[in-house]
Design an enzyme around this catalytic site. Structure first.
Site, short mmCIF file in Angstrom:
data_model
loop_
_atom_site.label_atom_id
_atom_site.label_comp_id
_atom_site.label_asym_id
_atom_site.label_seq_id
_atom_site.Cartn_x
_atom_site.Cartn_y
_atom_site.Cartn_z
N LYS A 169 0.85 -1.19 0.00
CA LYS A 169 0.00 0.00 0.00
C LYS A 169 0.89 1.24 0.00
O LYS A 169 1.90 1.28 0.72
CB LYS A 169 -0.90 -0.03 1.24
CG LYS A 169 -1.91 1.11 1.34
CD LYS A 169 -2.77 0.92 2.58
CE LYS A 169 -3.81 2.01 2.74
NZ LYS A 169 -4.65 1.80 3.95
N SER A 249 -9.45 1.72 3.22
CA SER A 249 -8.62 2.51 2.33
C SER A 249 -7.58 1.71 1.55
O SER A 249 -6.95 2.24 0.62
CB SER A 249 -7.89 3.58 3.15
OG SER A 249 -7.00 3.00 4.09
N SER A 273 -9.92 -0.72 7.18
CA SER A 273 -9.28 -0.46 5.90
C SER A 273 -8.55 -1.64 5.29
O SER A 273 -8.07 -1.56 4.17
CB SER A 273 -8.31 0.73 6.03
OG SER A 273 -9.04 1.93 6.15
#
Length: 554
Positions: A169, A249, A273
């Site tokens: 990420k 996210s 997330s």
């Protein structure tokens, strides 16, 4: 839409506060309560209620496909469509264990494995009718690093993660790549490796690149869809491109895993997330006990709640990645010095026999959930239907505001590139205002909320005390009353409670709605029971075989 229904349910649950729950010292207004709960649900938990067919921006205005591939294309000239098709049966939808077996059998080299995933990302990910916008950057040195892995071949790092291409990420620092958190403000943020990246590299993993995300881990703009960032554009769900939410996210991490863009990915979670994008993209996501996995070198929201964790196609892969990244980090204030026992050596048979799980009665209307419960029963588990505790999460938004207001400047000073002009949330706000169309098309209302929050350290401690007490009671009361081993949820429905209680949670595919939208069965356990979670989820996964690869990306 189901997401709207869940939002309403969640608001009702949070508004039903037990009179005995412990409140923070400062009272909370009605309007603040509603805003806080919206953020818990549609922000960090990232099951948005937007119309997903109507995005303001699809492709990034700040990054092109040509920029991503400029340094890689010359290194890929010897890898053709024929090579890609030849390797497909040995790589596509294969677990890490299967990949290692196929590598050992001479089906491919680590270099070819890396090139397969790179070819696939370039083929599907951007500026075409199937584009997903899941990958934000590529490690320009990964092919050379794969060649070295082929030469050493487990000699120095006998771990199953060796030679496996991993996407991070893009809020996780990694050398030779920028770490942007999806924000233009961090476009030149070249850093050293985060602690967990060092952990991966020490065991021979190959950092393939970075995955797109909801900008600033979805704590930036209140009206933006999950999966959008100014750098990466709008991430899309491979099961319903432009129709189904990606979750967030860690949107790019979930999508990239599902679409077979890497052997595995790493996400991060504050409250949902990892669980959200994993369940929305029919993959396995683990939110570990806070402190089991280091946060050093990761762009923060909350030092109270943040953690990184693995997103994978199988439960065993998840265990392998967790085993590779966990470890004590003296620079992380919440880091735990835990047992060195392997996470991927757990019971592969009868792991559900005699286990007792709590199932909230209100979730029994979901037919996929009840089907999953029947699978568990058939494997010897006992399901206890429970009423949930009427406890709220007062001042949750304030916790995030106050934490990020102090934690982001600490990241800038300790872990970001020293040439960055950004030193605070206020600096980012001012920078974005200089070109609002390209830098913040959905606004930056949550950042304004951070800047305007005047809560002090005493107030923060009071909030934390209340939230953790309520979160632990939410799970512990029924678990103690009914002698439960774990708690069963759907997707990220209970992510906020698990976050504040600091309980680990793992979601595994449990099927698809009539419209084809994925859902996950989420196991929640007490702190440091990751091995039990993995064992339960593995046995459920093997009995249910619920995951189907997205059909347009085979």
């Amino acid at each position: 839409m189901r997401h709207t229904f869940f939002l309403l349910i969640f608001l009702v649950v949070l508004s039903c506060k037990d009179s005995k729950s412990r409140e923070a010292r400062e009272p909370i207004s009605k309007s603040e309560t509603v805003e806080s709960m919206k953020t818990v649900d549609s922000g960090l938990d990232a099951i948005s209620t937007k119309d997903f067919t109507d995005f303001k921006i699809l492709d990034s205005k700040n990054l092109t496909k040509a920029e991503i591939w400029e340094t890689i294309n010359p290194q890929m000239e010897d890898f053709t469509e024929n090579d890609y098709n030849r390797l497909k049966p040995f790589i596509l939808e294969k677990s890490i264990t299967e990949l290692q077996e196929n590598k050992s059998a001479g089906k491919f080299s680590y270099e070819e494995l890396v090139k397969f995933y790179l070819y696939r990302i370039r083929k599907f990910d951007r500026e075409n009718k199937l584009s997903l916008n899941a990958v934000i950057s590529i490690n320009s040195k990964v092919i050379e690093q794969a060649k070295i892995a082929d030469k050493t071949n487990f000699i120095q790092a006998p771990h199953p993660i060796f030679g496996m291409p991993i996407l991070l990420k893009d809020n996780i620092n990694a050398s030779d790549m920028v770490t942007t958190a999806g924000a233009v403000a961090l476009k030149n943020n070249i850093t050293n490796d985060a602690f967990i990246v060092n952990q991966l590299k020490s065991k021979g993993a190959l950092i393939l690149g970075k995955a797109n995300l909801s900008e600033w881990a979805y704590f930036f703009c209140n009206d933006c869809p999950s999966g959008y960032s100014a750098i990466g554009g709008q991430t899309l769900n491979p099961y319903g491109r432009g129709t189904f939410d990606t979750g967030g996210s860690s949107s790019g991490s979930g999508v990239a895993t599902s679409a077979n863009f890497a052997a595995a990915t790493i996400g991060s979670e504050t409250a949902g997330s990892i669980l959200s994008p994993a369940s929305q993209n029919s993959v396995v996501g683990l939110k570990p006990t806070i402190g089991l996995v280091s946060r050093s070198g990761i762009v923060p929201i909350s030092s109270t709640l943040d953690t990184a964790g693995p997103i994978t196609r199988t439960v065993l892969d998840n265990a392998i990645v967790l085993d590779a990244i966990h470890g004590y980090d003296s620079s992380d204030s919440k880091s735990l010095n835990t047992s060195k026992a392997s996470y991927f050596n757990f019971s592969k048979e009868k792991g559900l026999q005699g286990k007792r799980f709590g199932a909230p009665k209100r979730l029994l209307e979901d037919t996929l959930y009840t089907k999953a419960l029947n699978v568990l029963k058939n494997q010897g588990a006992t399901i206890v239907e429970i009423e949930e505790e009427k406890l709220g999460l007062p001042n949750f938004l304030r916790l995030l505001n106050i934490d990020m207001k102090k934690d982001l400047p600490e990241y800038f000073s300790r872990a970001a590139n020293s040439n960055l002009k950004m030193k605070s949330v206020d600096d980012v706000i001012a920078f974005n205002k200089q070109d609002s169309v390209n830098r913040m098309p959905y606004g930056q209302s949550l950042f304004h909320g951070i800047a305007n929050d005047k809560g002090d350290s005493n107030y923060l401690e009071a909030i934390k005390d209340t939230l953790k007490t309520n979160g632990m009671a939410y799970f512990n009361k029924p678990m103690n009353a009914y002698n439960l081993d774990g708690f069963l949820s759907i997707n990220n429905y209970h992510a906020a409670f698990a976050a504040v209680a600091e309980f680990p949670a793992l979601t595994v595919p449990m099927g698809y709605t009539k419209g084809g939208e994925p859902k996950g069965l989420t196991f929640i356990a007490r702190p440091l029971q990751e091995k039990q979670l993995l064992e339960w989820a593995y046995n459920y996964e093997q009995a249910s075989k619920a995951r189907l690869a997205p059909k347009n990306y085979n």
